[in-house]
Design a protein around this motif. Structure first.
Motif, PDB file in Angstrom:
ATOM      1  N   ILE A   1     -18.465 -11.443  27.838  1.00  0.00           N
ATOM      2  CA  ILE A   1     -17.935 -12.803  27.674  1.00  0.00           C
ATOM      3  C   ILE A   1     -17.005 -13.182  28.824  1.00  0.00           C
ATOM      4  N   PRO A   2     -15.920 -12.420  29.082  1.00  0.00           N
ATOM      5  CA  PRO A   2     -15.092 -12.772  30.247  1.00  0.00           C
ATOM      6  C   PRO A   2     -15.839 -12.610  31.564  1.00  0.00           C
ATOM      7  N   ALA A   3     -16.818 -11.709  31.608  1.00  0.00           N
ATOM      8  CA  ALA A   3     -17.577 -11.510  32.844  1.00  0.00           C
ATOM      9  C   ALA A   3     -18.346 -12.763  33.232  1.00  0.00           C
ATOM     10  N   GLN A   4     -18.801 -13.538  32.241  1.00  0.00           N
ATOM     11  CA  GLN A   4     -19.567 -14.745  32.534  1.00  0.00           C
ATOM     12  C   GLN A   4     -18.698 -15.999  32.599  1.00  0.00           C
ATOM     13  N   VAL A   5     -17.557 -15.981  31.920  1.00  0.00           N
ATOM     14  CA  VAL A   5     -16.705 -17.175  31.858  1.00  0.00           C
ATOM     15  C   VAL A   5     -15.729 -17.232  33.027  1.00  0.00           C
ATOM     16  N   LEU A   6     -15.100 -16.104  33.346  1.00  0.00           N
ATOM     17  CA  LEU A   6     -14.109 -16.066  34.415  1.00  0.00           C
ATOM     18  C   LEU A   6     -14.771 -16.035  35.794  1.00  0.00           C
ATOM     19  N   PRO A   7     -14.056 -16.448  36.835  1.00  0.00           N
ATOM     20  CA  PRO A   7     -14.629 -16.391  38.196  1.00  0.00           C
ATOM     21  C   PRO A   7     -14.775 -14.953  38.674  1.00  0.00           C
TER      22      PRO A   7
ATOM     23  N   LEU B   1     -10.705 -23.846  54.346  1.00  0.00           N
ATOM     24  CA  LEU B   1      -9.846 -24.919  54.856  1.00  0.00           C
ATOM     25  C   LEU B   1      -8.717 -25.246  53.888  1.00  0.00           C
ATOM     26  N   GLY B   2      -8.159 -24.188  53.301  1.00  0.00           N
ATOM     27  CA  GLY B   2      -7.012 -24.339  52.408  1.00  0.00           C
ATOM     28  C   GLY B   2      -7.355 -24.684  50.988  1.00  0.00           C
ATOM     29  N   SER B   3      -8.623 -24.931  50.693  1.00  0.00           N
ATOM     30  CA  SER B   3      -9.043 -25.294  49.344  1.00  0.00           C
ATOM     31  C   SER B   3      -9.645 -24.086  48.644  1.00  0.00           C
ATOM     32  N   THR B   4      -9.171 -23.783  47.437  1.00  0.00           N
ATOM     33  CA  THR B   4      -9.650 -22.632  46.676  1.00  0.00           C
ATOM     34  C   THR B   4     -10.769 -23.054  45.733  1.00  0.00           C
ATOM     35  N   GLN B   5     -11.895 -22.339  45.796  1.00  0.00           N
ATOM     36  CA  GLN B   5     -13.048 -22.646  44.956  1.00  0.00           C
ATOM     37  C   GLN B   5     -13.442 -21.412  44.152  1.00  0.00           C
ATOM     38  N   PRO B   6     -13.020 -21.348  42.872  1.00  0.00           N
ATOM     39  CA  PRO B   6     -13.459 -20.226  42.019  1.00  0.00           C
ATOM     40  C   PRO B   6     -14.966 -20.318  41.753  1.00  0.00           C
ATOM     41  N   GLN B   7     -15.611 -19.165  41.673  1.00  0.00           N
ATOM     42  CA  GLN B   7     -17.058 -19.138  41.474  1.00  0.00           C
ATOM     43  C   GLN B   7     -17.413 -18.121  40.407  1.00  0.00           C
ATOM     44  N   THR B   8     -18.038 -18.597  39.347  1.00  0.00           N
ATOM     45  CA  THR B   8     -18.536 -17.700  38.307  1.00  0.00           C
ATOM     46  C   THR B   8     -19.891 -17.138  38.735  1.00  0.00           C
TER      47      THR B   8
ATOM     48  N   HIS C   1     -11.289 -12.103  38.393  1.00  0.00           N
ATOM     49  CA  HIS C   1     -11.040 -11.239  37.238  1.00  0.00           C
ATOM     50  C   HIS C   1     -12.333 -10.822  36.534  1.00  0.00           C
ATOM     51  N   ALA C   2     -13.406 -11.576  36.733  1.00  0.00           N
ATOM     52  CA  ALA C   2     -14.661 -11.246  36.056  1.00  0.00           C
ATOM     53  C   ALA C   2     -15.317  -9.996  36.628  1.00  0.00           C
ATOM     54  N   ALA C   3     -14.935  -9.611  37.851  1.00  0.00           N
ATOM     55  CA  ALA C   3     -15.590  -8.471  38.503  1.00  0.00           C
ATOM     56  C   ALA C   3     -15.399  -7.187  37.696  1.00  0.00           C
ATOM     57  N   ILE C   4     -14.166  -6.943  37.257  1.00  0.00           N
ATOM     58  CA  ILE C   4     -13.900  -5.735  36.474  1.00  0.00           C
ATOM     59  C   ILE C   4     -14.638  -5.789  35.144  1.00  0.00           C
ATOM     60  N   ALA C   5     -14.608  -6.952  34.499  1.00  0.00           N
ATOM     61  CA  ALA C   5     -15.274  -7.097  33.201  1.00  0.00           C
ATOM     62  C   ALA C   5     -16.776  -6.874  33.339  1.00  0.00           C
ATOM     63  N   PHE C   6     -17.366  -7.394  34.417  1.00  0.00           N
ATOM     64  CA  PHE C   6     -18.809  -7.250  34.584  1.00  0.00           C
ATOM     65  C   PHE C   6     -19.190  -5.806  34.914  1.00  0.00           C
ATOM     66  N   ALA C   7     -18.407  -5.155  35.777  1.00  0.00           N
ATOM     67  CA  ALA C   7     -18.674  -3.750  36.083  1.00  0.00           C
ATOM     68  C   ALA C   7     -18.552  -2.899  34.824  1.00  0.00           C
ATOM     69  N   SER C   8     -17.579  -3.222  33.977  1.00  0.00           N
ATOM     70  CA  SER C   8     -17.419  -2.494  32.714  1.00  0.00           C
ATOM     71  C   SER C   8     -18.622  -2.705  31.808  1.00  0.00           C
TER      72      SER C   8
END
Length: 407
Positions: A263-269, A276-283, A376-383
């Motif tokens: 669930i957090p693996a798919q919801v969180l980025p 150029l200074g703009s942050t773009q989270p990506q799921t 944060h989703a990286a750890i959840a997905f690897a788990s």
């Protein structure tokens, strides 16, 4: 049924629990389910040559430039080890350890242990050899150098639209290393690794029937037949209590944990891109859509299947098989076993997305101009991936044949 009185001539299939007679055969497969129980006579010298060549290639693969990129007059180069070290620098130590172990350390240990096994094979002092063969059996499951190579190629394709990619000799050496590693893995599955053991007791069993019917326990490592009261395998010294981990209750628990982590693996980025200074989270789904919109449709399909379809399908299929195993599945046990084997094999490929993140985080480091950070989703997905792999290992496929073997 044919009777076998020598323990050296008996193998118990770990998938269907059938006792097999293997003496004088060059191709040792279970007659009931086709599981590979032993090997063809292969050249140990040839395998050793492959091992040495692979270890030699691993040196430039880790030390020399893996890949570099250039954009707007700025560039960055990384080595293979940077994919793990950079994650650690961002306080993702657990993820960094997973990448380093599965891509470099475990494959290197597998090759070294395999080389020692082949050199010591049939020597008088084989105690260390027995331990190494058992270690190789378990290490092999967690090696993912081939998955990392595919993940790295996907990350290069993702960057190709924004920057110029420069391949170093390290990536060529690593591709050669992966090729040789896969060849060694295949050959080690087929080598007759167990020398004759003077401790082998005379053992009488009915070949072609279930080991459980005759109070026999098959070793999960070397497939030797052991009396049910024995605590360690007579051939490889593997503790036989490890067989107890193949339980439906444990499989369900691991699958539940994997589903919750998904669930957090798919919801969180899974990663954050600063451009150029703009942050773009990506799921994960956002990454797939980005690849699709940029025209990389085949890569988008690969990432979608590996990162979304496979984890969900594996959880559902294993849960279904575990439920069916408790019921009357004796009518089509081979079909159920085939489905399990497919599910078990493809599970590790879900780690592609994690390796894509590891490469991009290490490579794209240009401050506010363009940088990639782990989400944060990286750890959840690897788990999730690891938990589903453990769930597959804990699944007892012998249940498919219980009713059939006792009819």
């Amino acid at each position: 049924m044919r009777e076998a009185s020598n323990a050296e001539d008996v193998r118990v299939c770990p998938d269907c629990d059938q006792i097999n007679w293997v003496s004088g055969r060059t191709s040792i497969r279970c007659k009931r389910c086709g599981h590979l129980l032993g090997g063809h006579p292969l050249s140990a010298q040839h395998t050793l040559a492959l091992i040495i060549a692979a270890l030699i290639l691993l040196i430039p693969a880790t030390e020399m430039t893996f890949v570099g990129y250039r954009v707007s007059g700025q560039g960055q180069q990384i080595t293979l080890l940077d994919s793990s070290l950079t994650l650690s620098a961002f306080h993702e130590q657990w993820l960094a350890i997973v990448v380093l172990l599965s891509v470099v350390i475990l494959p290197a240990l597998f090759l070294l242990a395999s080389g020692v096994i082949l050199i010591w094979h049939n020597r008088t002092h084989y105690k260390m050899g027995r331990w190494l063969v058992r270690a190789v059996k378990y290490i092999r499951v967690w090696m993912m150098a081939d998955v990392f190579l595919i993940g790295a190629l996907i990350s290069f394709i993702k960057l190709a639209g924004y920057a110029t990619i420069d391949f170093g000799f390290g990536v060529i050496a690593f591709a050669g290393f992966v090729t040789l590693l896969m060849m060694v893995v295949d050959r080690m599955k087929r080598h007759p690794l167990w020398p004759a053991d003077e401790r082998a007791v005379n053992y009488r069993a009915i070949v072609g029937e279930s080991a459980r019917q005759h109070q026999v326990v098959g070793c999960p490592v070397c497939y030797a037949a052991n009396p049910a009261h024995q605590t360690t395998c007579w051939r490889c010294n593997e503790p036989l209590w490890t067989v107890q981990f193949r339980r439906t209750s444990l499989t369900f628990a691991l699958l539940l944990a994997a589903a919750l982590m998904l669930i957090p693996a798919q919801v969180l980025p899974i990663m954050e891109t600063v451009a150029l200074g703009s942050t773009q989270p990506q799921t994960i789904v956002g990454g797939v859509l980005s690849l699709w919109q940029s025209g990389d449709i085949p890569i988008a399909i690969i990432v979608f299947v590996a990162s979304l379809v496979i984890p969900i399908a594996k959880i559902l299929i294993l849960a279904t098989l575990a439920i069916l195993a408790r019921q009357d599945t004796s009518k089509r046990p081979k079909s159920a076993l085939w489905l399990y084997r497919i599910t078990d094999w493809i599970g590790r490929w879900s780690m592609i997305d994690i390796f894509v993140v590891a490469v991009l985080v290490a490579l794209v480091r240009n401050g506010a101009l363009m940088s990639v950070y782990p989400g944060h989703a990286a750890i959840a997905f690897a788990s999730t991936v690891i938990l589903t792999m453990l769930a597959a290992m804990s699944f007892d496929t012998r249940q498919f044949w219980v009713r059939k073997s006792t009819e």
